[in-house]
Design an enzyme around this catalytic site. Structure first.
Site, PDB file in Angstrom:
ATOM      1  N   THR A   7       0.836  -1.211   0.000  1.00 21.45           N
ATOM      2  CA  THR A   7       0.000   0.000   0.000  1.00 21.45           C
ATOM      3  C   THR A   7       0.863   1.250   0.000  1.00 21.45           C
ATOM      4  O   THR A   7       0.486   2.275  -0.566  1.00 21.45           O
ATOM      5  CB  THR A   7      -0.912  -0.001   1.241  1.00 21.45           C
ATOM      6  N   THR A  50       1.793  -4.334   4.306  1.00 21.35           N
ATOM      7  CA  THR A  50       1.645  -4.652   5.730  1.00 21.35           C
ATOM      8  C   THR A  50       1.041  -6.042   5.962  1.00 21.35           C
ATOM      9  O   THR A  50       1.217  -6.617   7.032  1.00 21.35           O
ATOM     10  CB  THR A  50       0.752  -3.608   6.437  1.00 21.35           C
ATOM     11  N   ASP A  51       0.335  -6.570   4.948  1.00 16.04           N
ATOM     12  CA  ASP A  51      -0.438  -7.799   5.186  1.00 16.04           C
ATOM     13  C   ASP A  51       0.428  -8.996   5.567  1.00 16.04           C
ATOM     14  O   ASP A  51       0.046  -9.795   6.411  1.00 16.04           O
ATOM     15  CB  ASP A  51      -1.267  -8.157   3.939  1.00 16.04           C
TER      16      ASP A  51
HETATM   17  C1  SIN Z   1      -0.815  -2.901   2.934  1.00 13.92           C
HETATM   18  O1  SIN Z   1       0.290  -2.724   2.466  1.00 13.92           O
HETATM   19  O2  SIN Z   1      -1.191  -2.218   3.934  1.00 13.92           O
HETATM   20  C2  SIN Z   1      -1.804  -3.886   2.435  1.00 13.92           C
HETATM   21  C3  SIN Z   1      -1.482  -4.478   1.126  1.00 13.92           C
HETATM   22  C4  SIN Z   1      -0.192  -5.237   1.127  1.00 13.92           C
HETATM   23  O3  SIN Z   1       0.116  -5.895   2.106  1.00 13.92           O
HETATM   24  O4  SIN Z   1       0.500  -5.182   0.106  1.00 13.92           O
END
Ligand code: SIN
Length: 367
Positions: free
Chosen positions: A50, A130-131
């Site tokens: 993200t 973050t995932d």
């Molecule tokens: C994010 O980055 O917050 C969600 C999508 C991902 O993990 O690429």
């Protein structure tokens, strides 16, 4: 003293001896005469997420395409950064981290190792979705030397969102990566100014800016630009040095999720698909449904490693008599996703039944 007793005794000692370790971020932007060649060199490995996302609906931070903006452009969006450090960006991938693969992990760990080997490089930053950040953090933590700081960060809002959090997270990550007290702590995740250890951090909120927390609390915090550590760096003695040199794939390990009414079919399917290891995300203290336990015990008898973790957010899975009796491994404080990564890495060393696997999980989860 061993296992959990040792852990709690150690933690009591740590509390008594607790000191604050502080680093000062030198604001180079105030000193125009600084020679840029003398600034610390930070290597930035961008993988997407993200933080590199672009909205597909104006004003929305939930509708976006991740992995669009390049690492160079993300760094350029942080005011004053290039006056404080030298940055060398590598685009290792540009994907949403839900699409993370073993191939990208292997590329990432090799690139990070090369960068850390460069005597000019003071530290490495990994920009990541973050995932699955906590899984990549454990993977790198198992494989990279713990000398120079390795810091991961990302963002909850895409790069073009109102109040995008990426630039502030990158700044805090750089401030941590140049801090000598950040070395010897393994891979760190810096997010919303909190500094987390790879082993303990978990994404605990699907949308909040403060998306990560750690059992036992964070390692430290970036306070107005200065990283402050709440505990001394713990030596990683007793942990084997893993290497993926020469490997072009990782062993297949599947996670089976425990639930009321569970049946053995998914265990059988995972084995039929060629799993070398299984992590069972059990209920409570890692408990396994009576209809599934025999399937897992058969897997162990057939040479497949089975780790008992828990779907419960906090708390450990200790090595109970039931877990030991069936030849399973207890995940301790590791989440199912992290236990899966540790098992994948450990299985690259060959025959897990020669012993030492439980000791590895104890050591890694409790260190
Ligand atoms: C994010 O980055 O917050 C969600 C999508 C991902 O993990 O690429």
């Amino acid at each position: 003293m061993k296992g959990f007793d040792r852990f709690f005794a150690l933690n009591r000692q740590r509390t008594v001896k607790a000191r604050v370790f502080l680093c000062e971020w030198v604001n180079m932007t105030r000193n125009d005469s600084i020679n840029s060649a003398s600034l610390p060199l930070i290597s930035v490995l961008a993988t997407g997420g993200t933080i590199a996302g672009q909205s597909t609906r104006q004003g929305s931070s939930a509708n976006y395409r991740s992995g669009v903006v390049s690492g160079d452009d993300l760094l350029a969006a942080v005011p004053g950064l290039s006056a404080a450090v030298r940055l060398r960006a590598h685009q290792v991938a540009n994907i949403g981290s839900e699409d993370m693969t073993s191939d990208v992990w292997l590329d990432l760990v090799r690139t990070a190792s090369q960068e850390l080997d460069d005597p000019e490089v003071s530290g490495v930053i990994v920009l990541h979705g973050t995932d699955t950040m906590e899984e990549t953090a454990v993977f790198l933590d198992c494989l990279l030397p713990h000398g120079k700081p390795v810091v991961m960060t990302g963002a909850m809002r895409p790069a073009d969102a109102v109040s995008a959090d990426g630039p502030a997270n990158i700044l805090a990550a750089v401030q941590t990566a140049v801090c000598p007290a950040a070395s010897g702590r393994g891979v760190l995740v810096v997010f919303n100014n909190d500094i987390h250890a790879a082993r303990r951090v978990r994404k605990t909120d699907s949308m909040a800016l403060n998306a990560f927390s750690s059992w036992g609390g964070p390692e430290g915090r970036v306070v107005d630009g200065d990283p402050v550590f709440f505990r001394p760096a713990t030596a990683r003695e007793g942990l084997p040095v893993f290497t993926v040199a020469g490997l072009d794939a990782l062993p297949r390990v599947e996670i089976i999720y425990g639930h009321a009414g569970q049946e053995r079919g998914l265990v059988d399917a995972a084995l039929a698909a060629g799993a070398w290891g299984l992590v069972h995300a059990g209920v409570g203290m890692g408990n396994v449904h009576g209809d599934v336990r025999p399937a897992l015990a058969e897997a162990v008898a057939g040479g497949v490693a089975v780790v008992c973790a828990t779907r419960v957010v906090d708390g450990p899975v200790p090595l109970t008599e039931k877990i030991r009796r069936d030849g399973f491994i207890a995940a301790g404080f590791l989440s199912p996703a992290k236990a899966r990564v540790l098992l994948q890495v450990a299985l690259t060393r060959g025959d897990w039944q020669k012993g030492g696997m439980q000791a590895l999980f104890d050591r890694y989860s409790l260190a």
